[in-house]
Scaffold this motif. Structure first.
Motif, short mmCIF file in Angstrom:
data_model
loop_
_atom_site.label_atom_id
_atom_site.label_comp_id
_atom_site.label_asym_id
_atom_site.label_seq_id
_atom_site.Cartn_x
_atom_site.Cartn_y
_atom_site.Cartn_z
N ILE A 81 0.38 -16.26 -1.08
CA ILE A 81 1.45 -15.31 -1.40
C ILE A 81 1.19 -14.68 -2.77
N GLY A 82 0.66 -15.48 -3.69
CA GLY A 82 0.32 -14.95 -5.01
C GLY A 82 -0.69 -13.82 -4.93
N TYR A 83 -1.66 -13.96 -4.04
CA TYR A 83 -2.67 -12.90 -3.90
C TYR A 83 -2.12 -11.67 -3.18
N VAL A 84 -1.17 -11.87 -2.29
CA VAL A 84 -0.46 -10.73 -1.69
C VAL A 84 0.27 -9.97 -2.80
N ALA A 85 0.90 -10.73 -3.71
CA ALA A 85 1.58 -10.14 -4.86
C ALA A 85 0.60 -9.35 -5.72
N LEU A 86 -0.56 -9.93 -5.96
CA LEU A 86 -1.60 -9.27 -6.77
C LEU A 86 -2.01 -7.94 -6.14
N LEU A 87 -2.21 -7.92 -4.83
CA LEU A 87 -2.63 -6.69 -4.16
C LEU A 87 -1.54 -5.63 -4.18
N ALA A 88 -0.27 -6.06 -4.15
CA ALA A 88 0.82 -5.10 -4.25
C ALA A 88 0.82 -4.43 -5.62
N VAL A 89 0.60 -5.21 -6.66
CA VAL A 89 0.54 -4.66 -8.02
C VAL A 89 -0.68 -3.75 -8.18
#
Length: 197
Positions: A81-89
């Motif tokens: 989920i953290g990497y999904v967050a990273l890609l959104a940013v």
């Protein structure tokens, strides 16, 4: 495969630029051509006032929140989920829909942090608010809140899970290099202050 799909979804959501869309719909100048030149809520505040800035901030936060909540619903791990967050940013900063020229990532970070773990999101907002009240600098408040949120992920989860948020913090700091220079020389605009075009 599901994880890769969510990374793509996160990036595409992040690529929706709320500042540019809001200014276009409200008949305002493009945030990339006036003010600070940054397509983000702070510049929209200078261009169109509180209503336009609030719409922009909400849109940028939602595009980070939604993919992270979807990732939660699909039972991805905290690290994934953290990497999904990273890609959104990253999508916000380098949007495929707007020539890879986006904002600085802070509003979208608010959304992904709230979606990732609400308590850290509250800490982020509280840190930003306290710093903003004390310093009157949006950029400085954002930088401090970003660092604090990454540290919170380390302590509440683990360094491994916090790694994408550490990467986000580094990117956000690099994106604010001009703000940091202005903060050092005393020329940074304060909250509510009109910036000379």
């Amino acid at each position: 495969m599901l994880f890769i799909l969510m990374l793509i979804i996160g990036y595409l959501f992040g690529s929706i630029n709320s500042a540019i869309i809001t200014c276009k719909l409200m008949g305002l100048p493009s945030p990339r051509s006036i003010g600070s030149g940054n397509p983000g809520a702070t510049n929209v505040l200078r261009l169109g006032g509180k209503k336009a800035a609030a719409i922009t901030l909400l849109g940028d936060a939602l595009k980070g929140l939604i993919p992270v909540l979807i990732a939660h619903a699909l039972h991805l791990s905290a690290t994934e989920i953290g990497y999904v967050a990273l890609l959104a940013v990253i999508g916000h900063i380098f949007p495929v829909f707007f020539g890879f020229k986006g904002g600085k990532g802070v509003a979208t970070l608010i959304g992904v942090i709230l979606g990732f773990y609400w308590l850290i999101g509250v800490i982020f907002l509280a840190t930003w608010l306290i710093c903003a009240l004390i310093t009157k600098y949006s950029s400085l408040s954002a930088l401090i809140a970003t660092i604090v949120s990454a540290v919170c992920v380390i302590f509440i989860f683990s360094f491994h899970t916090a790694l994408p948020f550490i990467i986000i913090a580094i990117i956000v700091i690099l994106r604010h290099h001009e703000n940091i220079k202005r903060l050092i020389n005393g020329s940074e605009s304060k909250i509510g202050q009109k910036k000379n075009a």
